[in-house]
Scaffold this motif. Structure first.
Motif, PDB file in Angstrom:
ATOM      1  N   PRO A  22      20.612  73.065  55.976  1.00  0.00           N
ATOM      2  CA  PRO A  22      21.370  72.119  56.804  1.00  0.00           C
ATOM      3  C   PRO A  22      22.685  72.730  57.289  1.00  0.00           C
ATOM      4  O   PRO A  22      23.309  73.527  56.595  1.00  0.00           O
ATOM      5  CB  PRO A  22      21.627  70.938  55.873  1.00  0.00           C
ATOM      6  N   LYS A  23      23.104  72.328  58.500  1.00  0.00           N
ATOM      7  CA  LYS A  23      24.408  72.761  58.998  1.00  0.00           C
ATOM      8  C   LYS A  23      25.504  72.116  58.158  1.00  0.00           C
ATOM      9  O   LYS A  23      25.360  70.982  57.703  1.00  0.00           O
ATOM     10  CB  LYS A  23      24.570  72.343  60.464  1.00  0.00           C
ATOM     11  N   ARG A  24      26.615  72.835  58.009  1.00  0.00           N
ATOM     12  CA  ARG A  24      27.747  72.309  57.241  1.00  0.00           C
ATOM     13  C   ARG A  24      28.781  71.730  58.202  1.00  0.00           C
ATOM     14  O   ARG A  24      29.145  72.360  59.186  1.00  0.00           O
ATOM     15  CB  ARG A  24      28.385  73.440  56.432  1.00  0.00           C
ATOM     16  N   VAL A  25      29.226  70.518  57.902  1.00  0.00           N
ATOM     17  CA  VAL A  25      30.144  69.835  58.816  1.00  0.00           C
ATOM     18  C   VAL A  25      31.375  69.315  58.077  1.00  0.00           C
ATOM     19  O   VAL A  25      31.289  68.895  56.913  1.00  0.00           O
ATOM     20  CB  VAL A  25      29.418  68.668  59.538  1.00  0.00           C
ATOM     21  N   THR A  57      25.089  69.063  55.626  1.00  0.00           N
ATOM     22  CA  THR A  57      25.903  69.015  54.418  1.00  0.00           C
ATOM     23  C   THR A  57      27.314  68.637  54.853  1.00  0.00           C
ATOM     24  O   THR A  57      27.907  69.327  55.681  1.00  0.00           O
ATOM     25  CB  THR A  57      25.949  70.398  53.733  1.00  0.00           C
ATOM     26  N   ILE A  58      27.814  67.512  54.335  1.00  0.00           N
ATOM     27  CA  ILE A  58      29.183  67.125  54.684  1.00  0.00           C
ATOM     28  C   ILE A  58      30.107  67.835  53.702  1.00  0.00           C
ATOM     29  O   ILE A  58      30.257  67.428  52.547  1.00  0.00           O
ATOM     30  CB  ILE A  58      29.369  65.595  54.645  1.00  0.00           C
ATOM     31  N   SER A  59      30.727  68.909  54.157  1.00  0.00           N
ATOM     32  CA  SER A  59      31.522  69.750  53.263  1.00  0.00           C
ATOM     33  C   SER A  59      32.811  69.066  52.838  1.00  0.00           C
ATOM     34  O   SER A  59      33.271  69.226  51.709  1.00  0.00           O
ATOM     35  CB  SER A  59      31.859  71.066  53.970  1.00  0.00           C
ATOM     36  N   MET A  60      33.413  68.347  53.754  1.00  0.00           N
ATOM     37  CA  MET A  60      34.684  67.693  53.422  1.00  0.00           C
ATOM     38  C   MET A  60      35.048  66.702  54.514  1.00  0.00           C
ATOM     39  O   MET A  60      34.552  66.782  55.639  1.00  0.00           O
ATOM     40  CB  MET A  60      35.808  68.726  53.299  1.00  0.00           C
ATOM     41  N   ASN A  68      33.671  77.901  56.286  1.00  0.00           N
ATOM     42  CA  ASN A  68      33.103  76.829  55.462  1.00  0.00           C
ATOM     43  C   ASN A  68      32.248  75.824  56.226  1.00  0.00           C
ATOM     44  O   ASN A  68      31.504  75.064  55.619  1.00  0.00           O
ATOM     45  CB  ASN A  68      34.231  76.065  54.754  1.00  0.00           C
ATOM     46  N   VAL A  69      32.412  75.764  57.528  1.00  0.00           N
ATOM     47  CA  VAL A  69      31.663  74.744  58.285  1.00  0.00           C
ATOM     48  C   VAL A  69      31.042  75.349  59.536  1.00  0.00           C
ATOM     49  O   VAL A  69      31.538  76.322  60.093  1.00  0.00           O
ATOM     50  CB  VAL A  69      32.565  73.552  58.689  1.00  0.00           C
ATOM     51  N   ASP A  70      29.937  74.708  59.963  1.00  0.00           N
ATOM     52  CA  ASP A  70      29.246  75.144  61.180  1.00  0.00           C
ATOM     53  C   ASP A  70      29.639  74.310  62.386  1.00  0.00           C
ATOM     54  O   ASP A  70      29.421  74.705  63.518  1.00  0.00           O
ATOM     55  CB  ASP A  70      27.729  75.071  60.954  1.00  0.00           C
ATOM     56  N   PHE A  71      30.148  73.105  62.126  1.00  0.00           N
ATOM     57  CA  PHE A  71      30.731  72.323  63.211  1.00  0.00           C
ATOM     58  C   PHE A  71      31.658  71.268  62.624  1.00  0.00           C
ATOM     59  O   PHE A  71      31.685  71.049  61.408  1.00  0.00           O
ATOM     60  CB  PHE A  71      29.684  71.734  64.158  1.00  0.00           C
ATOM     61  N   SER A 105      40.570  79.346  67.886  1.00  0.00           N
ATOM     62  CA  SER A 105      40.577  80.040  66.599  1.00  0.00           C
ATOM     63  C   SER A 105      39.453  79.559  65.690  1.00  0.00           C
ATOM     64  O   SER A 105      38.877  80.339  64.933  1.00  0.00           O
ATOM     65  CB  SER A 105      41.910  79.815  65.873  1.00  0.00           C
ATOM     66  N   LEU A 106      39.172  78.283  65.759  1.00  0.00           N
ATOM     67  CA  LEU A 106      38.168  77.719  64.862  1.00  0.00           C
ATOM     68  C   LEU A 106      36.795  78.321  65.162  1.00  0.00           C
ATOM     69  O   LEU A 106      36.040  78.702  64.261  1.00  0.00           O
ATOM     70  CB  LEU A 106      38.140  76.198  65.022  1.00  0.00           C
ATOM     71  N   GLY A 107      36.455  78.361  66.447  1.00  0.00           N
ATOM     72  CA  GLY A 107      35.243  79.068  66.847  1.00  0.00           C
ATOM     73  C   GLY A 107      33.925  78.390  66.512  1.00  0.00           C
ATOM     74  O   GLY A 107      32.875  79.007  66.583  1.00  0.00           O
ATOM     75  N   VAL A 108      33.943  77.124  66.132  1.00  0.00           N
ATOM     76  CA  VAL A 108      32.678  76.382  65.952  1.00  0.00           C
ATOM     77  C   VAL A 108      32.752  75.127  66.816  1.00  0.00           C
ATOM     78  O   VAL A 108      33.839  74.659  67.149  1.00  0.00           O
ATOM     79  CB  VAL A 108      32.410  75.992  64.468  1.00  0.00           C
ATOM     80  N   PRO A 109      31.600  74.552  67.165  1.00  0.00           N
ATOM     81  CA  PRO A 109      31.622  73.359  68.019  1.00  0.00           C
ATOM     82  C   PRO A 109      32.362  72.188  67.364  1.00  0.00           C
ATOM     83  O   PRO A 109      32.298  72.005  66.139  1.00  0.00           O
ATOM     84  CB  PRO A 109      30.143  73.019  68.204  1.00  0.00           C
ATOM     85  N   ILE A 110      33.070  71.416  68.178  1.00  0.00           N
ATOM     86  CA  ILE A 110      33.763  70.214  67.719  1.00  0.00           C
ATOM     87  C   ILE A 110      33.236  69.052  68.543  1.00  0.00           C
ATOM     88  O   ILE A 110      33.254  69.102  69.769  1.00  0.00           O
ATOM     89  CB  ILE A 110      35.288  70.336  67.916  1.00  0.00           C
ATOM     90  N   ILE A 111      32.768  68.012  67.858  1.00  0.00           N
ATOM     91  CA  ILE A 111      32.252  66.822  68.542  1.00  0.00           C
ATOM     92  C   ILE A 111      33.262  65.696  68.378  1.00  0.00           C
ATOM     93  O   ILE A 111      33.699  65.409  67.269  1.00  0.00           O
ATOM     94  CB  ILE A 111      30.888  66.393  67.958  1.00  0.00           C
ATOM     95  N   ASN A 112      33.629  65.055  69.482  1.00  0.00           N
ATOM     96  CA  ASN A 112      34.573  63.943  69.434  1.00  0.00           C
ATOM     97  C   ASN A 112      33.890  62.664  69.922  1.00  0.00           C
ATOM     98  O   ASN A 112      32.992  62.707  70.746  1.00  0.00           O
ATOM     99  CB  ASN A 112      35.772  64.239  70.354  1.00  0.00           C
TER     100      ASN A 112
END
Lengths: 306, 306, 306, 306
Positions: free
Chosen positions: D110-113, D139-142, D185-188, D205-212
């Motif tokens: 699973p992707k980490r979010v 996986t909801i990392s945090m 630590n996270v994929d998105f 800098s973060l470099g992973v997709p962000i969904i709003n």
């Protein structure tokens, strides 16, 4: 009122070219038992002939040995010339290699349809109007009705209107007349609020798909007067269902459904008015999808690649 | 196909009596500053004349000294004879007692409307067809267009079609001609995808409400070519908005809106087709509600007792 | 992510004051045979006491001698003190003058509800969460379940959880226990996917309304496993129905319904997931409306002034 | 209440296995310039390794030399072992043969979010609850928040809650802390009504997709307080939009949108409540689709194979 006064001089909004599929496009429906390699085999045949896959939809009801369904639309410069060869190659690859059934169709040749109606005109007129607007890639061969109410209107669209007075003729004679009119002339039939029940014999003899619009959200309110029943039961939504006709009344495979909200304040007349809007929308979607080979019939249901 | 073959012989589904309100019904719109006792005062006047309240909707935007809006429909055996007396009594009770404005209307007299169109026919035909079907309690006095494309179709409905070629005449002359045709003859105007901008002077001179259908979910995609803009922006729903026309383009009070889902696979032509279905539905609702005095205009919005 | 960073410091979005009705507001439901002058009589009584009508909805199922339904919400400075007098006056005017029934309720006193659940938590948690958020003007007195799965979760909301193991106890003993817990303690009961059938005796003995959520668009798919049946039948929409419980399973008056689209590609698990979203939405609307006296029950249907 | 009392003893409705994709399934996204033979090449590689295509979606924005997008999910007994070889073969066939880009992913991982929230809890809790129910294959990392309001609730789901008080720390320090927490630590990242604007530097800098999730139907009501603006403008529907975050506020590629009907009688509080229901639904769909590799980002839009 818009900001584009100039547009109206040049635009041709009612052009009959709304549906993109036409010249040099073919549809291919494949179905059968799912096995590894079907998609590869199909696409190898197509690309072997230089065909370009325009769209591909695939569905397996169970990846482990279930049923496989695929719709492919492809384009090819000299399609008509090559189609027989493609068909032969698919026959070899699919029918012999995988024991799959398939249907290949030249999409530049529109399907021919007869529309049956009674007195209610909303579904009928909507189909005629969408066809004129270029939104239904079919040839409407004729309209058949047990009443004459809509004759002038239908003919104004340049479509033949045939009156078959089932009440006077009796059901058997009427169905014989229907068969005489339809056989060899149409690829499918649409019942646009046709208020007569077709016999199982007629359906079998006709041998082409028949699409009906039922004015309820099936399986709720099977049978007569569904809107009155809906009012009585106090439901908060009413709907419509387009389905293929089988011998079992209102039980055939569902193609499309939709609903609209009603309240306690709506009378049966109000509900009928709201329902009529849903009926024409649902039927036009079903007819469009069937025309574009987007509906695959299974035992008691449909696969719709909309 | 249904189970009720007999029904089709006797039913008259396209009867023009679908809308229940007619003979001996009146509508009363009251609006002004909210105060204790308004509902009691109105209903006392009505019951004092033996009127029966058929429906009553009331809304206060703030119970503590906000604005008050009420729509009442009542019936009375000899309505036409008594209406002037009721009006005088309401004048005394409401205008003098509470400083409220009110509008009283005999609902058996349909409002007169002119429909403006250009080349696109979907909204225009839907209004004509719904009117014939008895779903719009109006008199369609005329259709005015800057093109002749829809002339035959309109006249087939028994409605006068007037061609005012704005392109040739120029805007000033065309608007003068419009005023000549409309003044005194219509109670409101509907722009059914009329592709010309009306001047502020024209709107003011005309002096009756004008309803427009805009082919986007306002305030998104104000101005020209909204469907192309929607495709470009990648939205997942497109919509339509019926609103009263004011001098500020696409900024008038919204009467009704709705949307339909689109996907990445829809071309601008597909989006336009889906949008057209929403446009005609939204416009017909707005026209119906306006015809039945269900819409109260406020500064920049509307109260809709649907 | 928004442009308003400052807002988050001061806003209290989860405030329990979302529902506007509270202090000094009362609801009045009137129903009976329609006659001229009812609205006037009601509003005269209310304005005679200086009450301000905040909202008024009225419906007659037939203006000529049908049934009359009216919901009025009014505010009054010292409501609690005056309410008994208003009730007495309404008794005189309505019950004696017009032979009408009425219910008058102080809206600052929330209705007390018990929620029944089994293992599925989506409807239960949604109610608890909406209540905490201030969107349901009720007191949740307790949650009763035949399983313990949701106990911790419920108690985390500060709501008592009572385990009544119907399987072990037997139905008769369980229902006796239910009656002991509920009688005198609750004004209505909500079955939030409670997977046990209540006996007619229990329903009668309890004597307060019971709202159930059924996981289909009734009357389609009455009984067990509606989603599996829906898959089998090939429907294109699945729905949920909130209704009052009567002795006839799944036949009680419908309060609210809604649907969601499904396709051939959705498995029964997918359909269940989509359906669960509709179930919690529909149930929460029904509970909210019931709490605010917006639902009037008729023989086999409901009037909903939403 | 249903007819299936026995069911509740054996069913495990809250099982985390709702999403079918898992062991031995991989997703393959291919995109680039459309050319004849891509589908054949991809499926040949897959079937050459004995992979079974579970689902295939394909879209070309213009069959004549436009852009090509394909999502394929396939299963293979010993997937993990073979995946590197498949990747190498695809590299040869697609990247070298057709100059196409592709992404291959083992769906059993699973992707980490990380979920960002402020005070509003409806979107956050809905994600946590759906995840627990097995409906979000991540996986909801945090959970990261600039407030502590939701800390207990989040931790009750077994998910780490990290408070980063942006107000006290200042934006630069807070973003540095965010990067420290997230990188590697996270994929998105999902902004679940996070009320702070992210800087362009942070996004880069973060470099992973962000969904709003934005609480309006974009592009209507861009910026702050959309519901208040919607009330002011008198719209009849309000909506929500899930989109990828870019440097341009509220302008990123739209993933999903939906709307809900409002009326003149709805206050801003009512609209916010109705809107909140749409927000959580829309956001959960977007997160689910992103998790299952159903969303392909293009310049300013998205292809969604839902």
């Amino acid at each position: 009122m818009t900001t584009e006064p100039a547009a109206s001089r040049t635009a041709t909004p009612a052009s009959p070219q709304n549906h993109a599929l036409s010249e040099n496009h073919a549809s291919l429906i494949v179905q059968g038992e799912d096995r590894t390699g079907i998609v590869a085999a199909v696409s190898a045949v197509l690309s072997g002939h230089g065909a370009n896959i325009v769209s591909l939809d695939q569905y397996s009801d169970d990846p482990q040995g279930g049923a496989f369904y695929q719709r492919t639309v492809f384009s090819l410069a000299n399609l008509k010339a090559v189609l027989p060869t493609i068909e032969r190659d698919l026959e070899t690859e699919l029918a012999e290699g995988f024991d799959l059934g398939f249907t290949l169709r030249d999409m530049s040749v529109p399907k021919r349809v007869a529309v049956f109606a009674s007195r209610e005109d909303h579904c009928l007129l909507d189909l005629l109007w969408r066809h004129r607007r270029g939104q239904l890639p079919v040839t409407i061969s004729m309209v058949v009705s047990n009443h004459t109410d809509t004759a002038d209107e239908v003919r104004a669209f340049g479509v033949p209107f045939v009156h078959v007075p089932t009440g006077e003729m009796g059901k058997a004679a009427a169905e014989a007349e229907h068969l005489r009119l339809l056989r060899g002339n149409v690829d499918f039939v649409v019942l646009a609020r046709y208020m007569r029940i077709l016999s199982g014999d007629f359906i079998a003899s006709l041998g082409v798909p028949i699409i009906n619009i039922h004015h309820s959200f099936l399986p709720a309110f099977i049978g007569a007067a569904p809107y009155a029943k809906a009012k009585e039961r106090g439901v908060k939504l009413v709907g419509a269902t387009a389905h293929y006709v089988t011998e079992d009344l209102d039980e055939g495979p569902i193609i499309e459904q939709d609903v609209v909200r009603v309240t306690h304040a709506d009378t049966v007349v109000d509900i009928r008015r709201r329902g009529a809007d849903v009926e024409r929308t649902v039927l036009s979607r079903a007819v469009r999808w069937h025309s574009e080979d987007r509906v695959i019939r299974t035992d008691n249901s449909t696969i719709v690649f909309a």
